[in-house]
Design a protein around this motif. Structure first.
Motif, short mmCIF file in Angstrom:
data_model
loop_
_atom_site.label_atom_id
_atom_site.label_comp_id
_atom_site.label_asym_id
_atom_site.label_seq_id
_atom_site.Cartn_x
_atom_site.Cartn_y
_atom_site.Cartn_z
N GLY A 1 137.54 13.67 57.76
CA GLY A 1 136.45 14.07 56.88
C GLY A 1 135.23 14.64 57.57
O GLY A 1 134.40 15.30 56.93
N MET A 2 135.10 14.42 58.88
CA MET A 2 133.92 14.90 59.59
C MET A 2 133.90 16.42 59.74
O MET A 2 132.84 17.03 59.87
CB MET A 2 133.83 14.25 60.97
CG MET A 2 133.48 12.78 60.93
SD MET A 2 131.83 12.49 60.23
CE MET A 2 130.81 13.23 61.49
N SER A 3 135.08 17.04 59.70
CA SER A 3 135.14 18.50 59.86
C SER A 3 134.42 19.22 58.71
O SER A 3 133.92 20.33 58.89
CB SER A 3 136.58 18.96 59.94
OG SER A 3 137.29 18.61 58.76
N LEU A 4 134.37 18.58 57.53
CA LEU A 4 133.69 19.20 56.40
C LEU A 4 132.20 19.39 56.66
O LEU A 4 131.58 20.32 56.13
CB LEU A 4 133.87 18.35 55.14
CG LEU A 4 135.31 18.19 54.64
CD1 LEU A 4 135.34 17.23 53.46
CD2 LEU A 4 135.87 19.55 54.24
N PHE A 5 131.64 18.53 57.50
CA PHE A 5 130.21 18.60 57.80
C PHE A 5 129.95 19.25 59.16
O PHE A 5 128.98 19.99 59.33
CB PHE A 5 129.59 17.20 57.78
CG PHE A 5 129.75 16.50 56.47
CD1 PHE A 5 128.87 16.73 55.42
CD2 PHE A 5 130.78 15.59 56.27
CE1 PHE A 5 129.01 16.08 54.21
CE2 PHE A 5 130.93 14.93 55.06
CZ PHE A 5 130.04 15.18 54.03
N ILE A 6 130.83 18.98 60.13
CA ILE A 6 130.56 19.45 61.49
C ILE A 6 130.82 20.94 61.64
O ILE A 6 130.07 21.64 62.33
CB ILE A 6 131.41 18.63 62.50
CG1 ILE A 6 130.90 17.20 62.54
CG2 ILE A 6 131.34 19.25 63.89
CD1 ILE A 6 131.65 16.31 63.51
N LYS A 7 131.87 21.47 61.02
CA LYS A 7 132.17 22.89 61.20
C LYS A 7 131.08 23.79 60.64
O LYS A 7 130.67 24.75 61.31
CB LYS A 7 133.53 23.21 60.56
CG LYS A 7 134.70 22.64 61.35
CD LYS A 7 136.03 23.06 60.76
CE LYS A 7 137.18 22.53 61.62
NZ LYS A 7 138.52 22.89 61.07
N PRO A 8 130.54 23.55 59.42
CA PRO A 8 129.39 24.35 58.98
C PRO A 8 128.19 24.18 59.90
O PRO A 8 127.44 25.13 60.15
CB PRO A 8 129.10 23.83 57.58
CG PRO A 8 130.37 23.25 57.11
CD PRO A 8 131.02 22.68 58.33
#
Length: 352
Positions: free
Chosen positions: A327-334
């Motif tokens: 789930g962290m990719s939803l926040f970290i990639k942007p």
């Protein structure tokens, strides 16, 4: 039209007074949305900063309404309070104004806007330091208030207690105008006893006078700026002038040079060292010095140090978090896509 706007504002003030909790939720929601919008689309930087700036200005406005409701009178002259409000607004809008100028105008126009804002902020801070003896000035000058402590009953009870304590102190001062000793010490036991001549009127007597007197003095001194000696005045002046010196060094040496980075960092360290031990400062001033010390970590994220040393390590750590934590990719990639623009703007807030 003016009457309509006035009526709308009066209704808004009443809603803030009646529902401070809901108003706080709206402020928090707007601020969270500003973080979520960042990096989502092309002009997200402008929209994100607009929402963040609006949330800060909304907090400032609502705090002023709640202070008026709770009858909290500023401990400073009205002119000083207005200057602090203006300086706070500049602190809140400077990033949005810079981003807007960067999108609408040439690089020269952007830097002219940045210079104008920093000159205005430095002039206001110097005026507050010299004219009003404002001491160590926080950033922003008017911090958000604690909404939980502003209930009407609590404020009225506190005012009543302080008023009663001040009456007691006034009674004591009235009975000690002859410079007679307030207390004397018993020879055998060493116990300190108040003299009869120093006792106030019957309706003002209490067995806990010293505690009340100390409490009132603490209430009076809590927001009173500490009078700075010459060395600390120079230290605060260096802190105020540092943004202008940094901008001038960037203009002279260029963005890729280490000289502006070293000069700015050196000025910050010098200012903190010249302040000395903070034991005699009030709580707010100690907190401000701790904030300035913590902000030294920002130099790890400022160019050219960031470009040459920090960037690769930060990107590597963010990729590890995004790939291994669900789930962290939803926040970290942007955030990673927004990071270059974020680093160029937020870590050049020259007053930090």
């Amino acid at each position: 039209m003016a009457d309509t706007l006035k009526n709308v504002y009066e209704k808004y003030k009443q809603s803030v007074r009646d529902h401070p909790d809901k108003v706080g939720q709206v402020e928090t929601t707007v601020r969270l949305l500003s973080y979520l919008v960042a990096g989502r689309f092309g002009n997200s930087q402008v929209l994100s900063e607009l929402m963040y700036t609006a949330s800060n200005l909304l907090v400032l406005l609502n705090d002023a309404i709640l202070k008026q409701k709770s009858k909290i009178v500023p401990k400073v002259p009205v002119s000083q309070e207005r200057l602090c409000q203006l300086l706070t607004v500049l602190e809140y809008v400077e990033v949005f104004v810079e981003i807007t100028a960067m999108r609408l105008w040439t690089p020269l126009g952007r830097w002219l806007v940045i210079a104008a804002i920093q000159i205005a902020k430095a002039a206001l801070r110097f005026f507050l330091l010299v004219k009003y003896k404002s001491g160590i000035q926080p950033t922003p000058p008017i911090a958000p208030i604690d909404r939980g402590s502003l209930s009407m009953s609590g404020a009225e009870e506190e005012d009543k207690e302080i008023s009663q304590a001040e009456e007691i102190i006034a009674g004591i001062e009235q009975h000690t105008e002859t410079k007679s000793p307030v207390t004397f010490t018993l020879k055998r036991s060493g116990k300190t006893v108040r003299t009869i001549s120093a006792a106030p009127a019957m309706n003002m007597r209490t067995w806990s006078l010293s505690n009340l007197q100390t409490g009132v003095k603490n209430q009076r001194q809590q927001l009173t700026p500490t009078v700075l000696n010459r060395q600390r005045v120079w230290a605060e002046s260096i802190h105020i002038a540092k943004p202008l010196i940094h901008l001038a060094s960037l203009y002279a040496c260029g963005f890729s040079s280490w000289k502006p980075w070293l000069l700015s960092c050196g000025l910050d360290v010098t200012s903190l060292c010249m302040m000395g031990e903070p034991d005699d400062l009030n709580v707010n001033e100690k907190a401000e010095l701790r904030r300035r010390t913590f902000m030294l970590l920002f130099y790890l994220l400022r160019s050219p140090f960031y470009d040459r040393y920090s960037q690769a390590k930060i990107i590597f750590l963010l990729k590890i978090f995004a790939d291994n934590i669900p789930g962290m990719s939803l926040f970290i990639k942007p955030f990673m896509e927004y990071l270059p623009a974020w680093q160029k703007v937020y870590f050049y807030i020259w007053s930090t």
